[in-house]
Design an enzyme around this catalytic site. Structure first.
Site, PDB file in Angstrom:
ATOM      1  N   LYS A 168       1.118  -6.961 -11.131  1.00 42.40           N
ATOM      2  CA  LYS A 168       0.444  -8.374 -10.799  1.00 42.40           C
ATOM      3  C   LYS A 168      -1.183  -7.947 -11.685  1.00 42.40           C
ATOM      4  O   LYS A 168      -2.005  -7.151 -11.095  1.00 42.40           O
ATOM      5  CB  LYS A 168       0.176  -8.317  -9.556  1.00 42.40           C
ATOM      6  CG  LYS A 168      -0.693  -9.805  -9.030  1.00 42.40           C
ATOM      7  CD  LYS A 168      -0.681  -9.965  -7.702  1.00 42.40           C
ATOM      8  CE  LYS A 168      -2.252  -9.304  -7.156  1.00 42.40           C
ATOM      9  NZ  LYS A 168      -3.281 -10.079  -7.910  1.00 42.40           N
ATOM     10  N   GLU A 241      -7.819   3.369  -6.814  1.00 45.40           N
ATOM     11  CA  GLU A 241      -9.381   3.827  -7.691  1.00 45.40           C
ATOM     12  C   GLU A 241     -10.049   2.648  -7.421  1.00 45.40           C
ATOM     13  O   GLU A 241     -10.021   1.600  -8.033  1.00 45.40           O
ATOM     14  CB  GLU A 241      -8.808   3.831  -9.103  1.00 45.40           C
ATOM     15  CG  GLU A 241      -9.735   4.638 -10.102  1.00 45.40           C
ATOM     16  CD  GLU A 241     -10.705   3.618 -10.609  1.00 45.40           C
ATOM     17  OE1 GLU A 241     -11.917   3.669  -9.983  1.00 45.40           O
ATOM     18  OE2 GLU A 241     -10.428   3.054 -11.563  1.00 45.40           O
ATOM     19  N   CYS A 275     -16.065   0.715 -13.578  1.00 43.56           N
ATOM     20  CA  CYS A 275     -16.166   1.542 -12.324  1.00 43.56           C
ATOM     21  C   CYS A 275     -17.075   2.828 -12.635  1.00 43.56           C
ATOM     22  O   CYS A 275     -17.798   3.307 -11.879  1.00 43.56           O
ATOM     23  CB  CYS A 275     -14.981   1.845 -11.674  1.00 43.56           C
ATOM     24  SG  CYS A 275     -13.746   2.680 -12.745  1.00 43.56           S
ATOM     25  N   GLU A 371     -23.027  -0.688  -5.675  1.00 45.35           N
ATOM     26  CA  GLU A 371     -22.579  -0.891  -7.255  1.00 45.35           C
ATOM     27  C   GLU A 371     -22.705  -2.209  -7.551  1.00 45.35           C
ATOM     28  O   GLU A 371     -22.331  -3.324  -7.151  1.00 45.35           O
ATOM     29  CB  GLU A 371     -20.940  -0.500  -7.137  1.00 45.35           C
ATOM     30  CG  GLU A 371     -20.458  -0.573  -8.399  1.00 45.35           C
ATOM     31  CD  GLU A 371     -18.957  -0.655  -8.503  1.00 45.35           C
ATOM     32  OE1 GLU A 371     -18.532   0.014  -9.496  1.00 45.35           O
ATOM     33  OE2 GLU A 371     -18.221  -0.880  -7.492  1.00 45.35           O
TER      34      GLU A 371
END
Length: 468
Positions: A168, A241, A275, A371
């Site tokens: 997906k 992750e 990331c 973040e």
């Protein structure tokens, strides 16, 4: 005109339900693709489950061969894939070409990957060995920053280990993944590989479905927690992750001119939407002013624009939701620190934010603790190494960190004291299909890539043979 159908049960499916795909450099839709509903997602999962027994019984060689052909097909269309990737994602064309090249390499690597049985004990009395068996249906839920690469490095190890899969892609970047599915449609038996798009509304269905054996998810920590919760009802295997708040630590023997450009590049790659991008920089107090000035000069001079322009270095933010989030961090930067470069959303039809350098900001500011996933970089001074190591380790994230020094051994000693899944010395970030990658703390669970990552798509089975 190219089309982007779903791939379900070996069939390429075009339907009336369409998803607009927006070029973030213009803010306008440039094409549409098929978009699934819950019934179509169920069909894909059912097809994957039905295909599993026959596929899992094939040899490693038979399962790997289609991946090699898929890699060759992608290689032939490399430039067309790169151009499409830049249109849907926004990244500079040089970076898009690099991503497509990595996908070719990853597919070839996994086409020959193997896990051999391991003998633990072999005596006159008994033989003990460890074997690896496929799990079943794998749900691969992919993000929008590296849509093609992440889809490939989830799909390839899944199928070569004997699993079937439902991939997906993110709702804002579905096209290159759908096209990859189109290239794969006649290479695998029906149901082995399925590619299904959504409107960002079918992830929970995949994560909780009782016929899905494992979910491999790349995305934010907040969404990863929801995936973990949904998967818990059936104790699915999961690989997550997730987010990072990576720090770059400059030691006192590193010269500003040598390191500033490398740090900038690692922080602002893909406009900071990575990331493992550098999210904050720590410099010795004596070098702090010089580093801030150098980073500000680079940020002011770098070319911002449409990724399809060959000389663009900084592309757009990928989607309106993300630009709104980054605007919030710009507000925090103005409140808590001193902006010395950038700081503004550009007045254009696309989603552009100037690369922004922030100094004189407190460690407790949300810009430093969270973040930002955008082109806003806080730079902080430190007085002692022990202090900065403790500060970096206090983060709830633990994806990666880097240490920069002319003395590699000293830098490695510092790096080994940091609590993160990866530590890089004199660089930030590294990806290779043979190299395992994992996050610590709230940056993830499980391992991707390398032999360790391949095993995550399998169930260990212990075989004990009593001889006497």
């Amino acid at each position: 005109m190219n089309t982007y159908p779903l791939l379900i049960d070996g069939k390429l499916i075009e339907i009336d339900a369409r998803l607009d795909v927006v070029n973030p450099a213009t803010g306008a839709a440039f094409t549409t693709c098929a978009v699934a509903d819950a019934d179509l997602m169920d069909r894909a999962i059912t097809a994957a489950k039905a295909a599993f027994p026959a596929w899992s019984s094939k040899s490693w060689e038979d399962r790997g061969a289609p991946l090699a052909v898929l890699a060759d097909r992608l290689d032939v269309a490399r430039e067309d894939f790169a151009q499409l990737l830049t249109q849907e994602q926004g990244k500079p064309i040089a970076d898009a070409r690099g991503e497509v090249g990595l996908v070719v390499d990853f597919l070839h690597y996994y086409s020959t990957a193997r896990i051999a049985p391991k003998t633990v004990t072999d005596t006159a009395e008994r033989h003990v060995s460890v074997h690896r068996k496929p799990l079943g249906v794998i749900a691969a839920i992919c993000p929008w920053n590296f849509p093609l690469l992440i889809a490939a490095y989830k799909l390839a190890p899944a199928v070569v280990t004997g699993n079937t899969c439902v991939v997906k892609p993110a709702a804002t970047t579905p096209l290159t993944t759908l096209w990859l599915g189109k290239l794969a449609a006649d290479l695998f038996p029906a149901g082995v590989v399925n590619v299904v798009t959504d409107r960002n509304d079918l992830g929970a269905q995949l994560s909780s479905h009782p016929d899905v054996a494992k979910v491999t998810f790349t995305g934010s920590t907040a969404t990863g927690k929801r995936v973990m919760q949904a998967a818990s009802n059936t104790l699915k295997r999961i690989t997550l992750e997730l987010g990072g708040n990576d720090a770059a630590i400059l030691l006192d023997d590193e010269t500003t001119d040598d390191v500033a450009q490398s740090v900038f590049d690692a922080a602002f790659n893909l406009s900071g939407q990575v990331c493992t991008a550098i999210k904050k920089v720590y410099a010795p107090r004596n070098d702090y002013d010089a580093l801030c000035d150098k980073l500000a000069a680079i940020a002011t001079s770098v070319k911002i624009g449409n990724g399809q322009d060959e000389d663009t270095k900084i592309g757009p933010i990928q989607n309106p939701m993300q630009i709104e989030k980054v605007q919030g961090f710009l507000d925090i930067a103005k409140r808590d620190g001193k902006i010395i470069a950038g700081g503004e959303v550009l007045a254009s039809q696309g989603y552009f934010i100037q690369p922004t350098i922030v100094r004189d900001i407190d460690e407790n500011s949300d810009l430093v603790k969270e973040e930002q996933f955008g082109p806003v970089l806080p730079v902080l001074p430190y007085d002692t190494l022990d202090d900065v190591i403790q500060t970096v380790n206090d983060s709830e994230y633990g994806l990666g960190n880097s240490v920069w020094s002319a003395d590699v051994e000293r830098a490695a000693e510092v790096g080994l004291k940091l609590n993160s899944g990866s530590v890089w010395i004199n660089r930030h970030g590294y990806i290779d299909p043979a190299t395992p990658f994992a996050g610590a703390k709230q940056s993830g669970i499980g391992i991707e890539m390398g032999d360790e990552g391949l095993k995550e798509f399998t169930q260990m089975q212990l075989l004990v043979i009593e001889k006497t």
